[in-house]
Design a protein around this motif. Structure first.
Motif, PDB file in Angstrom:
ATOM      1  N   GLU A 141      34.317 -73.250 -49.609  1.00  0.00           N
ATOM      2  CA  GLU A 141      33.681 -73.736 -48.995  1.00  0.00           C
ATOM      3  C   GLU A 141      33.729 -74.940 -50.335  1.00  0.00           C
ATOM      4  N   LEU A 142      35.018 -74.678 -51.223  1.00  0.00           N
ATOM      5  CA  LEU A 142      34.455 -75.598 -52.668  1.00  0.00           C
ATOM      6  C   LEU A 142      33.990 -77.278 -52.250  1.00  0.00           C
ATOM      7  N   ASP A 143      34.780 -77.803 -51.865  1.00  0.00           N
ATOM      8  CA  ASP A 143      34.149 -79.050 -51.314  1.00  0.00           C
ATOM      9  C   ASP A 143      32.673 -79.554 -50.534  1.00  0.00           C
ATOM     10  N   SER A 144      32.359 -78.205 -50.399  1.00  0.00           N
ATOM     11  CA  SER A 144      30.965 -78.145 -49.773  1.00  0.00           C
ATOM     12  C   SER A 144      30.119 -78.215 -50.524  1.00  0.00           C
ATOM     13  N   LEU A 145      30.273 -77.422 -51.936  1.00  0.00           N
ATOM     14  CA  LEU A 145      29.734 -77.105 -53.056  1.00  0.00           C
ATOM     15  C   LEU A 145      28.846 -79.208 -53.006  1.00  0.00           C
ATOM     16  N   GLU A 146      29.869 -79.929 -53.586  1.00  0.00           N
ATOM     17  CA  GLU A 146      29.421 -80.903 -54.315  1.00  0.00           C
ATOM     18  C   GLU A 146      28.233 -81.421 -53.376  1.00  0.00           C
ATOM     19  N   GLU A 147      28.544 -81.527 -51.279  1.00  0.00           N
ATOM     20  CA  GLU A 147      27.089 -81.531 -50.797  1.00  0.00           C
ATOM     21  C   GLU A 147      25.885 -81.050 -51.239  1.00  0.00           C
ATOM     22  N   LEU A 148      25.897 -79.493 -51.560  1.00  0.00           N
ATOM     23  CA  LEU A 148      25.137 -79.151 -51.985  1.00  0.00           C
ATOM     24  C   LEU A 148      24.669 -79.461 -53.840  1.00  0.00           C
ATOM     25  N   VAL A 149      25.021 -79.752 -54.713  1.00  0.00           N
ATOM     26  CA  VAL A 149      24.829 -80.834 -55.419  1.00  0.00           C
ATOM     27  C   VAL A 149      24.378 -81.834 -55.486  1.00  0.00           C
ATOM     28  N   LYS A 150      24.323 -82.615 -54.351  1.00  0.00           N
ATOM     29  CA  LYS A 150      24.187 -83.559 -53.856  1.00  0.00           C
ATOM     30  C   LYS A 150      22.273 -83.295 -53.035  1.00  0.00           C
ATOM     31  N   GLY A 151      22.213 -82.695 -52.874  1.00  0.00           N
ATOM     32  CA  GLY A 151      20.614 -82.307 -52.413  1.00  0.00           C
ATOM     33  C   GLY A 151      20.826 -81.836 -50.557  1.00  0.00           C
ATOM     34  N   LYS A 152      22.107 -81.325 -50.200  1.00  0.00           N
ATOM     35  CA  LYS A 152      23.127 -81.131 -48.685  1.00  0.00           C
ATOM     36  C   LYS A 152      23.035 -80.072 -48.657  1.00  0.00           C
ATOM     37  N   PHE A 153      22.239 -79.157 -47.537  1.00  0.00           N
ATOM     38  CA  PHE A 153      23.099 -77.554 -47.180  1.00  0.00           C
ATOM     39  C   PHE A 153      24.290 -78.230 -46.119  1.00  0.00           C
ATOM     40  N   PRO A 154      25.384 -77.791 -47.175  1.00  0.00           N
ATOM     41  CA  PRO A 154      26.525 -78.467 -45.800  1.00  0.00           C
ATOM     42  C   PRO A 154      26.539 -77.613 -44.619  1.00  0.00           C
ATOM     43  N   LYS A 155      26.602 -78.014 -43.583  1.00  0.00           N
ATOM     44  CA  LYS A 155      27.031 -77.200 -42.283  1.00  0.00           C
ATOM     45  C   LYS A 155      28.191 -76.332 -41.974  1.00  0.00           C
TER      46      LYS A 155
END
Ligand SMILES: [Zn+2]
Length: 241
Positions: free
Chosen positions: A125-139
């Motif tokens: 889920e590499l794309d989701s990691l960007e969300e994580l870096v932005k402070g959101k835990f991806p669904k």
């Protein structure tokens, strides 16, 4: 109900707030910078992952009325300090006494197999990691919390301690800190990893490097084919006109 419980319940919310403010002022006066948990409204956790953390811990911390009191404590600013480190949470909770209670929570580090699962899912889920870096835990990484790797600690993976006199298995101060952790997770979901002894930066680096390596491996395959094609051309003298 013990004497101290009676005493606590007779303390009004306003008194508790005032005591917490005083303790913070005193600490600042001594040059100690504390990190209080601030809950602006009634809602303690606002994000889906913060709420999920609270629901999960409520399953095993359900000791009579400790949870509602813990919620009241965190809402009213009684958690005057909360620091999350690798596998450990240290907090100060203001109670009826002038001196705040010291709460310590220890969470077991993930085993190697679970860490591998966490890494593997992050890679997928590499794309989701960007969300994580932005402070959101991806669904899309939700299974990380409960199934794959299971970042949520089970009852056996977490230990509590509090310096209060009515400390047994669990007190409202510990409950308040557990909700406080939920507030911190709201702000920074990387704490999920830190709590389980994983360095989020190392995880990100590893995941990205792993991905790059896989991409490069694909490129090599392509190059091999190109070379092979060139060799085939030579073989059949196709380049000679
Ligand atoms: Zn306590």
């Amino acid at each position: 109900m013990s004497w101290s419980d009676d005493f606590y319940s007779s303390m009004s919310v306003d008194e508790l707030r005032e005591k917490a403010r005083k303790a913070l002022r005193e600490a600042e006066g001594k040059g100690r910078h504390l990190a209080p948990v601030i809950v602006p409204g009634r809602t303690i956790c606002r994000t889906w992952w913060g709420k999920a953390w609270c629901r999960n811990m409520e399953q095993y911390l359900d000791y009579e009325n400790r949870l509602p009191r813990g919620r009241s404590y965190v809402r009213n600013g009684a958690v005057i300090d909360l620091i999350i480190g690798e596998g450990k949470v240290s907090a100060l909770v203001q109670g009826s006494r002038s001196r705040p209670y010291e709460v310590e929570i220890r969470v077991s580090a993930l085993g190697k197999a679970k860490m591998k699962k966490v890494s593997a899912l992050c890679s997928r889920e590499l794309d989701s990691l960007e969300e994580l870096v932005k402070g959101k835990f991806p669904k899309s990484l939700e299974t990380l919390l409960t199934e794959e790797g299971a970042l949520f600690p089970t009852a056996r993976e977490i230990r509590f301690d509090c310096s209060c006199p009515d400390w047994a298995l669990m007190c409202k101060h510990v409950a308040a800190v557990m909700y406080g952790i939920g507030v911190r997770l709201d702000e920074n979901p990387f704490y999920f990893f830190i709590l389980r002894g994983m360095d989020p930066e190392a995880l990100l680096r590893h995941t990205v490097e792993d991905h790059v390596e896989k991409l490069l491996a694909h490129r090599d395959v392509k190059n091999d084919r190109i070379i092979a094609d060139a060799e085939m051309e030579k073989l059949f003298h196709l380049e000679e006109e």
